[in-house]
Design an enzyme around this catalytic site. Structure first.
Site, PDB file in Angstrom:
ATOM      1  CG  ASP A   1      -1.761   1.214   1.390  1.00  0.00           C
ATOM      2  OD1 ASP A   1      -1.681   2.099   0.507  1.00  0.00           O
ATOM      3  OD2 ASP A   1      -2.520   1.295   2.377  1.00  0.00           O
TER       4      ASP A   1
ATOM      5  CE  LYS B   1      -1.680   6.989  -3.429  1.00  0.00           C
ATOM      6  NZ  LYS B   1      -2.242   6.107  -2.378  1.00  0.00           N
TER       7      LYS B   1
ATOM      8  CD  GLU C   1      -4.908   3.438  -2.390  1.00  0.00           C
ATOM      9  OE1 GLU C   1      -5.719   4.283  -1.977  1.00  0.00           O
ATOM     10  OE2 GLU C   1      -3.747   3.720  -2.745  1.00  0.00           O
TER      11      GLU C   1
ATOM     12  CG  ASP D   1      -9.553   4.216   0.588  1.00  0.00           C
ATOM     13  OD1 ASP D   1      -8.988   4.887   1.469  1.00  0.00           O
ATOM     14  OD2 ASP D   1      -8.927   3.453  -0.169  1.00  0.00           O
TER      15      ASP D   1
END
Lengths: 621, 194
Positions: free
Chosen positions: A25, A87, A184, A206
């Protein structure tokens, strides 16, 4: 009683060694690595027993690199060389980054993707992410005691093609073989669903450090089918920190802070946010460079008020996803919460109110994605358990091309199940036209200018013909990673030729090689030796796979075909132990080409067996 | 942005999705009778059963040739499922198997009464959007779903029982109009959201 063992098509009946594979992850704030051990998915900790690796990378003047805790500790002291939340910059141009001016990096506006200038030179977000992945890879190899066959890397479901490609490139740069890019929320659903033997329609909410995803999934008898996904790839826990940070500035009449103070207050803001999960109020204290001290009390209610519209922002994509799935709130059996930011009470309350049920939080929201990715990695590596399950995911954003007047023509609509392909035919506009320009975009808006530009390419060498005679068939293929491949074929002239175009946001192989050579850690690696080793492993796996296929299905081949395949296998074995990785590659390609028809025949056989028991009676004719 | 440029004739042998390899039509692929009325439970079950066999996740540790074939098959199975699962696509596909073109691009002649109704729908959606009335949009959505249902039943009879393909092509074109209205309602919801 003797039981006959029947292996799955393509699977070896012979027991083989467990292949080491991990799920990673790669988060905005923290990253994790997990693996399946003795049938159970577990997160791998570092030597100090910590599961979470802060996604922070620091570049030092001597060329060395720190990643994780060490880098995080220096973020206020050395803010311009310490990259957090990289990211957010993956696959993004400078203009895409919200409040870039509030970030104290030296951005370099490069074509395709923004870059960052550090004391160690200009770095791409891909390189920064690769540093994090390298740490996790080393952690996994240490813990598992061997080299990895590959990794499943998770990405936000709402990541577009450029962001996905950048993630895959980062993994490649870190020396990881990417088994799959996995969304994810889907990873979380696997971990959750397999644990609970869930059935029905579930929503996965999420909210990570920098991204928000909502996925609606149907779980039925081991099939995880994503019905719709939506989100915002620039909204996450970071934005909540930022609200507190702005509030602190206002409360203390501060303006135009330096990089170090900004980083310091953002860190304090995050700590305050986390405090308010458990407490009704929190005290924020800091000493700025100027010597000025900050001592401010923040009440939970005030934090909720200032962040209320962020929470509301997450509900828009939720409503859209439900509409796309053609479902109402009442159809949702359960809501799974994923991402550290879902710990905030106001988020839990808003989600509970919206779905009219208490969301499920029984799996650690920080770990559930990595755990699910590890389960998928275990399957993809070929360590399959008996009870089979299947994952059907979708593409989050429509893919199209630019047509007359800057309008978008959608070729593949969002929420199409992947892999998927769609072809569109085009023709020439003028007599003798030999070239044509194609602009590939991704997004939902009508105007090309409002969509994400993925690639522009020119088709050249179209045989000259009168206008409208050429037939150019452009095929969009989206693979199981959600990555796009565009190819074109001219069929009007009767000559079939095709080209393949990779979206240009991704790095070219040459760039990756350059980055590998630039990287100090890898200067010591013998690049040649590594390439050779990888080629040998691939060749060995191929030989094993073909051997197994022959053992099962040689009957599908005629004598000549079988002889040809066997000859190619011998050819590959002969060069396998040499140091010539080009020769090995050539032989691998030959063997692959020699087995295409065989692979098709095997697939035809296994497909016809699925519905073979049924009679194909056409009721009409 | 870099431009990836390639010339025709530089035949790189890469995987390109090629429909022509498959001989079975979508109904045969799913082991279902060639009719408009379809058993959706069976369709879903067969879809899953086929994907379990062909999906790339089952082949990622195997040879490149097998991975390529898997992607081709999984793409095909997805395409087939999406076609059969969607009422308009299914009708269009079935009619094309019978050699009938639905002429959605070329034939724009629709009954005057139907077009009038379209105008009214359009106005009602616009009004609800301007009034930011989500409740009204919900009502419109329900009413539209009912109309779609009625049209689909007619279409099923026209194709499966009466075999009146001329009427069926008009039915498909009408449904296409209603599909556009449904999209309009959805974007009206989006507009209210923002």
């Amino acid at each position: 009683m003797a039981l006959l063992q029947i292996s799955e098509p393509g699977m070896s009946a012979a027991p083989h060694e467990h292949r080491l594979a991990v799920g990673i992850d790669l988060g905005t704030t923290n990253s994790l690595v997990a693996t399946v051990r003795n049938g159970i998915s577990v997160v791998l900790n570092d030597e100090q027993g910590r599961a979470l690796l802060p996604s922070v990378v620091r570049y030092l003047a001597d060329g060395s690199v720190q990643a994780g805790e060490a880098a995080q500790a220096m973020q206020s002291e050395d803010p311009t060389n310490t990259i957090v939340s990289a990211k957010r910059f993956m696959g993004r141009g400078l203009s895409d980054i919200g409040n870039a001016s509030g970030l104290h990096y030296h951005f370099v506006d490069a074509p395709g993707m923004v870059q960052l200038r550090t004391v160690a030179g200009v770095k791409s977000p891909v390189e920064v992410s690769a540093e994090i992945l390298r740490v996790l890879r080393a952690r996994a190899e240490e813990a598992l005691g061997g080299g990895l066959v590959g990794a499943v890397i998770t990405v936000p479901a709402y990541f577009d093609d450029a962001q996905r490609q950048a993630t895959k490139d980062a993994a490649k740069l870190a020396g990881l073989n990417v088994l799959r890019l996995l969304n994810e929320p889907t990873a979380a659903a696997i971990a959750y669903g397999l644990d609970n033997a869930a059935e029905g329609v579930y929503a996965v909410y999420d909210l990570g450090g920098g991204t928000f995803d909502i996925s609606i999934l149907k779980l039925s008898r081991g099939v995880f089918e994503v019905l719709a996904t939506n989100g915002n790839s620039a909204l996450g826990g970071d934005d909540f920190d930022h609200r507190i940070y702005c509030w602190l500035l206002e409360k203390n009449n501060l303006s135009a802070l330096g990089a170090a103070d900004t980083r310091l207050l953002l860190t304090r803001a995050r700590a305050a946010k986390e405090e308010l999960t458990e407490h009704d109020e929190t005290r924020v204290t800091a000493i700025l460079r100027s010597g000025e001290t900050i001592d401010t009390v923040l009440a939970r209610q005030d934090f909720h008020d200032m962040s209320q519209n962020l929470v509301e922002h997450t509900l828009q994509p939720v409503r859209r996803a439900l509409r796309d799935a053609g479902l109402a709130v009442t159809d949702i059996k359960g809501v799974v919460m994923v991402g550290g930011a879902t710990r905030m009470p106001q988020v839990q309350r808003a989600v509970a109110e919206f779905f009219r049920q208490t969301p499920l939080t029984n799996l650690d929201p920080d770990k559930v994605v990595a755990l699910g990715a590890a389960i998928q990695a275990n399957v993809l590596a070929g360590n399959r358990s008996a009870d089979d399950w299947l994952l059907l995911d979708v593409i989050p954003l429509s893919l199209g091309i630019e047509t007359m007047g800057g309008l978008t023509e959608k070729i593949i609509p969002r929420n199409s199940t992947i892999p998927t392909a769609r072809a569109q035919e085009f023709t020439t506009f003028k007599d003798g036209q030999t070239a044509m320009s194609v602009h590939v975009v991704q997004g939902e808006r009508e105007l090309v200018a409002d969509c994400r530009s993925l690639a522009r390419f020119e088709l050249r060498g179209i045989p000259p013909m009168v206008a409208g005679a050429a037939r150019i068939r452009i095929t969009f293929q989206v693979d199981a990673d959600g990555l796009l491949d565009v190819s074109a074929r001219e069929t009007g002239s009767g000559v079939e030729a095709h080209i393949t175009v990779k979206p240009s946001y991704g790095l070219s192989d040459t760039e990756i090689t350059r980055m590998l050579q630039d990287s100090n850690q890898h200067a010591q690696d013998d690049m040649q030796a590594r390439a050779l080793r990888e080629q040998q492993v691939e060749a060995e796996q191929l030989l094993e796979a073909v051997q197994n296929a022959l053992a099962q299905d040689a009957a599908l081949l005629n004598k000549d075909e079988e002889a040809h395949i066997l000859a190619c296998m011998d050819g590959l074995r002969a060069v396998l132990q040499t140091a010539d990785h080009h020769a090995i590659k050539r032989s691998v390609t030959q063997l692959n080409d020699a087995t295409v028809t065989f692979a098709q025949a095997r697939m035809d056989k296994s497909v016809s067996r699925v519905l073979g028991g049924r009679k194909l009676t056409d009721l009409e004719t | 942005m870099q431009a990836a440029v390639s010339d025709f004739g530089s035949a790189e042998t890469r995987f390109v999705f090629d429909e022509s390899r498959f001989q079975q039509d979508f109904f045969q692929l799913f082991g279902l009778p060639t009719s408009y009325r379809i058993d959706h439970t069976q369709l879903d079950q067969h879809y899953h059963a086929l994907q379990v066999q062909v999906h790339p996740d089952k082949f990622s540790h195997l040879s490149e040739a097998e991975r390529r074939v898997s992607m081709q098959w999984a793409t095909r199975v997805n395409e087939a499922y999406q076609t059969l699962n969607n009422p308009i696509k299914r009708a269009r596909y079935l009619l094309s198997l019978r050699g009938v073109d639905t002429q959605e691009e070329t034939n724009t002649i629709m009954p005057a009464g139907f077009l009038m109704e379209q105008m009214e729908w359009h106005e009602a959606i616009q009004e609800a959007e301007e009034a930011r009335d989500a409740g009204e949009l919900d009502k419109l959505k329900l009413r539209l779903q009912h109309e779609v249902h009625v049209l689909q039943q007619q279409l099923a009879d026209q194709i499966d029982i009466e075999r009146d393909y001329a009427a069926a092509t008009e039915g498909v074109r009408k449904l296409k109009f209603l599909e556009k209205l449904a999209e309009e309602i959805n974007s009206a919801f989006d507009a209210i959201d923002n």
